[in-house]
Design a protein around this motif. Structure first.
Motif, short mmCIF file in Angstrom:
data_model
loop_
_atom_site.label_atom_id
_atom_site.label_comp_id
_atom_site.label_asym_id
_atom_site.label_seq_id
_atom_site.Cartn_x
_atom_site.Cartn_y
_atom_site.Cartn_z
N ASN A 187 -7.72 7.45 52.31
CA ASN A 187 -8.05 6.91 50.99
C ASN A 187 -8.80 7.98 50.19
O ASN A 187 -9.98 8.22 50.41
CB ASN A 187 -8.92 5.67 51.15
CG ASN A 187 -8.94 4.81 49.91
OD1 ASN A 187 -8.06 4.93 49.06
ND2 ASN A 187 -9.93 3.97 49.81
N THR A 188 -8.12 8.67 49.27
CA THR A 188 -8.74 9.75 48.51
C THR A 188 -9.44 9.21 47.27
O THR A 188 -9.21 8.09 46.84
CB THR A 188 -7.70 10.80 48.10
OG1 THR A 188 -6.78 10.22 47.17
CG2 THR A 188 -6.94 11.32 49.32
N LYS A 189 -10.28 10.06 46.69
CA LYS A 189 -11.08 9.64 45.54
C LYS A 189 -10.22 9.49 44.27
O LYS A 189 -10.41 8.53 43.52
CB LYS A 189 -12.19 10.66 45.29
CG LYS A 189 -13.16 10.25 44.20
CD LYS A 189 -14.31 11.24 44.10
CE LYS A 189 -15.33 10.81 43.06
NZ LYS A 189 -16.48 11.76 42.98
N ASN A 190 -9.29 10.42 44.05
CA ASN A 190 -8.54 10.43 42.79
C ASN A 190 -7.03 10.32 42.95
O ASN A 190 -6.33 10.07 41.98
CB ASN A 190 -8.86 11.71 42.00
CG ASN A 190 -10.34 11.83 41.67
OD1 ASN A 190 -10.95 10.87 41.21
ND2 ASN A 190 -10.91 13.00 41.92
N ARG A 191 -6.53 10.49 44.19
CA ARG A 191 -5.08 10.52 44.39
C ARG A 191 -4.56 9.28 45.11
O ARG A 191 -3.39 9.21 45.49
CB ARG A 191 -4.66 11.77 45.16
CG ARG A 191 -4.88 13.06 44.37
CD ARG A 191 -4.49 14.31 45.17
NE ARG A 191 -5.46 14.59 46.22
CZ ARG A 191 -5.22 14.53 47.53
NH1 ARG A 191 -4.02 14.16 47.94
NH2 ARG A 191 -6.15 14.82 48.40
N GLY A 192 -5.44 8.31 45.32
CA GLY A 192 -5.00 7.09 46.00
C GLY A 192 -4.80 7.30 47.49
O GLY A 192 -5.37 8.19 48.11
N VAL A 193 -3.92 6.49 48.06
CA VAL A 193 -3.65 6.55 49.50
C VAL A 193 -2.64 7.66 49.79
O VAL A 193 -1.60 7.74 49.16
CB VAL A 193 -3.10 5.19 50.00
CG1 VAL A 193 -2.73 5.27 51.47
CG2 VAL A 193 -4.13 4.10 49.76
N THR A 194 -3.00 8.53 50.77
CA THR A 194 -2.20 9.72 51.07
C THR A 194 -2.02 9.88 52.57
O THR A 194 -2.98 9.67 53.33
CB THR A 194 -2.90 10.98 50.51
OG1 THR A 194 -3.10 10.81 49.10
CG2 THR A 194 -2.06 12.23 50.75
N PRO A 195 -0.82 10.23 53.05
CA PRO A 195 -0.63 10.49 54.49
C PRO A 195 -1.45 11.69 54.93
O PRO A 195 -1.53 12.70 54.23
CB PRO A 195 0.87 10.78 54.60
CG PRO A 195 1.47 10.21 53.36
CD PRO A 195 0.43 10.36 52.29
N MET A 196 -2.06 11.59 56.11
CA MET A 196 -2.88 12.67 56.65
C MET A 196 -2.67 12.79 58.15
O MET A 196 -2.22 11.85 58.80
CB MET A 196 -4.37 12.41 56.38
CG MET A 196 -4.74 12.39 54.92
SD MET A 196 -6.50 12.08 54.69
CE MET A 196 -6.58 12.15 52.89
N GLU A 197 -3.03 13.95 58.68
CA GLU A 197 -2.98 14.17 60.13
C GLU A 197 -4.40 14.43 60.61
O GLU A 197 -5.10 15.28 60.07
CB GLU A 197 -2.09 15.36 60.47
CG GLU A 197 -1.93 15.57 61.97
CD GLU A 197 -0.99 16.73 62.29
OE1 GLU A 197 0.20 16.48 62.56
OE2 GLU A 197 -1.48 17.88 62.25
N MET A 198 -4.81 13.70 61.64
CA MET A 198 -6.16 13.84 62.19
C MET A 198 -6.11 14.46 63.57
O MET A 198 -5.29 14.09 64.40
CB MET A 198 -6.84 12.47 62.29
CG MET A 198 -7.14 11.82 60.97
SD MET A 198 -7.93 10.19 61.21
CE MET A 198 -9.38 10.65 62.15
N SER A 199 -7.01 15.42 63.81
CA SER A 199 -7.19 16.00 65.13
C SER A 199 -8.60 15.70 65.60
O SER A 199 -9.51 15.54 64.78
CB SER A 199 -6.96 17.52 65.08
OG SER A 199 -5.65 17.83 64.66
#
Length: 207
Positions: A187-199
């Motif tokens: 959940n980004t501040k200005n770009r809405g919901v975005t796919p991400m990869e977590m390590s």
């Protein structure tokens, strides 16, 4: 021993001799209270921890922690005092603090967002990469809940898995079927919901 004396040094000496004068009164009072708890018709066991400073046999100061236990052994009242040196703990804390500072400096060389969280998912550390990834300044993130960086339903679905990464060391994760990376929606501040990869790193560092 904890205070820098061996058994031969301490024989025939009063127990309070190595204790710095400003701490002697408090230590004596605690021992007296422990002994008093065993008197009367209904004696109660007593347990207390306190810290004080003493002088080693070479005259240098040392910080000590004392566990005082009063109980009955074979119907006889006894008071035990177990003492440990906590100066080493402070030295270890200083080493960890230095390591953490080095870790923080290294994290600033990476563009990826790096977080350190506690078991309550509170963000304890964030590098400046969170600005590129989530659109937040690091000061906006530290002290906040890690869950705020994800849509609520996404975080709920991954919450138990996140907890496993926190409690299971890196060397054991493969054996438990945990993946090294997770693909999630952030959940980004200005770009809405975005796919991400977590390590995930080693959960035991700087805990």
């Amino acid at each position: 021993s904890a205070s820098g004396y061996d058994i031969q040094n301490l024989r025939d000496r009063r127990v309070f001799d190595p204790v710095e004068s400003e701490y002697r009164g408090g230590l004596k009072e605690k021992l007296k209270c422990a002994a008093h708890s065993l008197k009367g018709e209904n004696p109660a066991s007593h347990r207390e921890i306190l810290t004080f400073r003493a002088l080693r046999s070479n005259g240098t100061p040392v910080s000590l922690e004392c566990l005082i236990v009063a109980a009955r052994l074979n119907e006889k009242p006894i008071v035990l005092a177990a003492i440990r040196n906590i100066s080493m703990d402070r030295k270890l804390l200083a080493v960890l603090r230095e390591s953490e500072e080095q870790y923080a400096a290294l994290s600033e060389t990476l563009s990826e967002a790096i977080f350190r969280i506690d078991e309550n998912f509170t963000v304890l550390f964030a590098n400046s990469g969170v600005l590129n990834t989530f659109g937040y300044d690091r000061e906006e993130i530290i002290g906040k809940s890690f869950r705020s960086l994800f849509p609520e339903e996404v975080f709920r679905s991954y919450e138990e898995e996140f907890r496993k990464y926190f409690y299971v060391d890196d060397m054991d994760r493969t054996a438990m079927g945990l993946r090294r990376t997770l693909e999630v929606l952030g959940n980004t501040k200005n770009r809405g919901v975005t796919p991400m990869e977590m390590s995930f790193g080693n959960s035991k560092f700087f805990k």
